[in-house]
Design an enzyme around this catalytic site. Structure first.
Site, PDB file in Angstrom:
ATOM      1  N   ASN A   1     -27.364  13.058  -1.922  1.00 11.40           N
ATOM      2  CA  ASN A   1     -27.295  12.060  -1.996  1.00 11.40           C
ATOM      3  C   ASN A   1     -26.369  11.337  -2.903  1.00 11.40           C
ATOM      4  O   ASN A   1     -26.266  10.914  -3.943  1.00 11.40           O
ATOM      5  CB  ASN A   1     -28.604  11.323  -2.562  1.00 11.40           C
ATOM      6  CG  ASN A   1     -28.673  10.460  -1.609  1.00 11.40           C
ATOM      7  OD1 ASN A   1     -27.685   9.720  -1.121  1.00 11.40           O
ATOM      8  ND2 ASN A   1     -29.775   9.359  -1.901  1.00 11.40           N
TER       9      ASN A   1
ATOM     10  N   HIS B   1     -36.309   6.716   1.690  1.00 10.41           N
ATOM     11  CA  HIS B   1     -35.250   7.001  -0.088  1.00 10.41           C
ATOM     12  C   HIS B   1     -36.029   5.597  -0.276  1.00 10.41           C
ATOM     13  O   HIS B   1     -35.988   4.321  -0.593  1.00 10.41           O
ATOM     14  CB  HIS B   1     -34.152   6.661  -0.330  1.00 10.41           C
ATOM     15  CG  HIS B   1     -33.585   7.442  -1.032  1.00 10.41           C
ATOM     16  ND1 HIS B   1     -33.569   6.811  -2.765  1.00 10.41           N
ATOM     17  CD2 HIS B   1     -33.534   8.898  -1.847  1.00 10.41           C
ATOM     18  CE1 HIS B   1     -33.311   6.680  -3.620  1.00 10.41           C
ATOM     19  NE2 HIS B   1     -33.199   8.439  -3.590  1.00 10.41           N
TER      20      HIS B   1
ATOM     21  N   LYS C   1     -25.399   8.836  -2.407  1.00 11.07           N
ATOM     22  CA  LYS C   1     -25.802   6.956  -2.855  1.00 11.07           C
ATOM     23  C   LYS C   1     -24.338   6.409  -2.117  1.00 11.07           C
ATOM     24  O   LYS C   1     -23.593   6.865  -1.375  1.00 11.07           O
ATOM     25  CB  LYS C   1     -25.914   6.677  -3.893  1.00 11.07           C
ATOM     26  CG  LYS C   1     -27.404   7.732  -4.188  1.00 11.07           C
ATOM     27  CD  LYS C   1     -28.423   7.015  -5.242  1.00 11.07           C
ATOM     28  CE  LYS C   1     -29.079   8.035  -5.691  1.00 11.07           C
ATOM     29  NZ  LYS C   1     -29.889   8.134  -6.458  1.00 11.07           N
TER      30      LYS C   1
ATOM     31  N   GLY D   1     -32.667   9.241 -11.117  1.00  8.42           N
ATOM     32  CA  GLY D   1     -30.845   9.200 -11.952  1.00  8.42           C
ATOM     33  C   GLY D   1     -31.727   8.408 -13.665  1.00  8.42           C
ATOM     34  O   GLY D   1     -31.106   7.593 -14.069  1.00  8.42           O
TER      35      GLY D   1
ATOM     36  N   SER E   1     -33.068  13.580 -10.405  1.00  2.56           N
ATOM     37  CA  SER E   1     -32.920  14.468 -11.935  1.00  2.56           C
ATOM     38  C   SER E   1     -32.821  16.343 -11.657  1.00  2.56           C
ATOM     39  O   SER E   1     -32.910  16.405 -13.047  1.00  2.56           O
ATOM     40  CB  SER E   1     -33.389  14.220 -13.106  1.00  2.56           C
ATOM     41  OG  SER E   1     -33.188  12.454 -13.648  1.00  2.56           O
TER      42      SER E   1
ATOM     43  N   GLU F   1     -39.765  13.326  -4.268  1.00  2.00           N
ATOM     44  CA  GLU F   1     -38.968  11.913  -5.347  1.00  2.00           C
ATOM     45  C   GLU F   1     -39.753  11.346  -5.766  1.00  2.00           C
ATOM     46  O   GLU F   1     -39.719   9.559  -5.731  1.00  2.00           O
ATOM     47  CB  GLU F   1     -37.547  11.418  -4.365  1.00  2.00           C
ATOM     48  CG  GLU F   1     -36.996  12.494  -4.073  1.00  2.00           C
ATOM     49  CD  GLU F   1     -35.582  11.733  -3.770  1.00  2.00           C
ATOM     50  OE1 GLU F   1     -34.144  12.309  -4.014  1.00  2.00           O
ATOM     51  OE2 GLU F   1     -35.809  10.749  -3.609  1.00  2.00           O
TER      52      GLU F   1
ATOM     53  N   GLU G   1     -35.144   3.814  -3.239  1.00  2.00           N
ATOM     54  CA  GLU G   1     -34.040   3.037  -3.948  1.00  2.00           C
ATOM     55  C   GLU G   1     -34.519   1.658  -1.960  1.00  2.00           C
ATOM     56  O   GLU G   1     -33.775   0.713  -2.392  1.00  2.00           O
ATOM     57  CB  GLU G   1     -32.452   3.455  -3.797  1.00  2.00           C
ATOM     58  CG  GLU G   1     -32.544   3.974  -5.229  1.00  2.00           C
ATOM     59  CD  GLU G   1     -32.217   4.741  -4.951  1.00  2.00           C
ATOM     60  OE1 GLU G   1     -30.901   5.019  -4.441  1.00  2.00           O
ATOM     61  OE2 GLU G   1     -31.946   5.495  -6.564  1.00  2.00           O
TER      62      GLU G   1
HETATM   63  C1  PEP Z   1     -31.782  10.727  -5.402  1.00  2.00           C
HETATM   64  O1  PEP Z   1     -31.259   9.739  -5.370  1.00  2.00           O
HETATM   65  O2  PEP Z   1     -32.418  10.703  -4.392  1.00  2.00           O
HETATM   66  C2  PEP Z   1     -32.301  11.621  -6.400  1.00  2.00           C
HETATM   67  C3  PEP Z   1     -33.302  12.284  -7.030  1.00  2.00           C
HETATM   68  O3  PEP Z   1     -30.611  10.765  -7.584  1.00  2.00           O
HETATM   69  P1  PEP Z   1     -30.938  11.967  -9.192  1.00  2.00           P
HETATM   70  O4  PEP Z   1     -30.639  12.988  -8.496  1.00  2.00           O
HETATM   71  O5  PEP Z   1     -29.585  11.365  -9.910  1.00  2.00           O
HETATM   72  O6  PEP Z   1     -32.439  11.741  -9.971  1.00  2.00           O
END
Ligand code: PEP
Length: 253
Positions: free
Chosen positions: A9, A97, A11, A175, A215, A169, A99
């Site tokens: 992803n 997601h 983003k 993040g 992460s 998630e 976000e």
């Molecule tokens: C994500 O944006 O779906 C995500 C898991 O980000 P990160 O791996 O940076 O935590």
């Protein structure tokens, strides 16, 4: 055998030059993917056609969008429909997601509409779910995530549901550098499979890929992906560096 997936992803990151370089690096790397292993790159809208073209000679590599609208066309300035995505060859779309839920107010009901629209146009939704830190600290994460699935997905037919990819998630791990432990990920994935089995039967629950996101890095992917109910990862930060993402691809079961 269930699909195993490494999904990137990106983003809202990378300029055209940077995106081109990253795609070239990914394409140039030797991959040893088996038939059940896939890589999905969710790139920003302006780079979808570029990603499609760059990945055209790479079997098991697919392109995803990071969102789509609830309608197929019309006066919705700034939006992109599932029909448009399909018309440029996109195969997957990330929906729900955290976000999008947090900054754009996407509710479970809106996501139900988006999932339906994606399926109508032959896109595979990568449906994200996951709890915030306060929910985790209150110990109600199972009910919270279960409710996200029930409200957005459980009106689908069995045939439609079988087309989904689910990504768990936990928001507190996205993040932040704080990864859920392999045991925490496994516990939630097993719970989700149980909830899915309750609605659609264990045959369906056993087939649905459930990815972990939050992460995921080159140094923790193997342990996370080795859990029996973890079928790969949805990766943000580490997917922006080819060598890091390669390690995650190599960690697929
Ligand atoms: C994500 O944006 O779906 C995500 C898991 O980000 P990160 O791996 O940076 O935590």
């Amino acid at each position: 055998m269930r699909q195993q997936i490494a999904a990137a992803n990106w983003k809202m990151n990378l300029t055209l030059d940077q995106a081109t370089r990253l795609l070239d690096e990914i394409v140039a790397s030797p991959h040893h993917l088996q038939a059940h292993q896939k890589v999905i790159l969710a790139v920003p809208f302006p780079y979808l056609a570029l990603a499609k073209a760059k990945l055209s000679g790479k079997p098991n590599f697919f392109v995803a969008a990071q969102n789509c609208h609830t309608q197929s066309s019309g006066a919705f300035t700034g939006e992109t429909s599932a029909e448009m995505l399909r018309s440029v060859g996109v195969e997957y779309v990330i929906l729900g997601h955290s976000e999008r839920r947090e900054y754009f107010g996407e509710s479970n009901a809106v996501l139900e509409e988006k999932v339906g629209m994606a399926l109508t146009y032959g896109l595979t939704p990568v449906f994200c779910c996951g709890e915030s830190l306060p929910v985790r600290e209150a110990g109600t994460q199972n009910e919270y995530v279960e409710n996200q699935l029930k409200e957005s997905l459980f009106n689908l037919s069995e045939e439609q549901f079988l087309k989904l990819v689910i990504a768990y998630e936990p928001i507190w791990a996205i993040g932040t550098g704080k990864t859920a432990s392999a045991a925490q990920a496994q516990e939630m994935h097993a719970h989700l499979r149980k909830v899915i089995a309750g609605r659609y039967g264990s045959g369906v629950a056993d087939q649905i890929p459930v990815l972990y996101g939050g992460s995921v890095k080159g140094n923790n992917a193997t342990e996370l992906f080795s859990q029996p109910d973890v079928d790969g990862g949805l990766v943000g930060g580490a997917s922006l560096v080819a060598s890091d993402f390669e390690k995650i691809i190599e960690a697929l079961k």
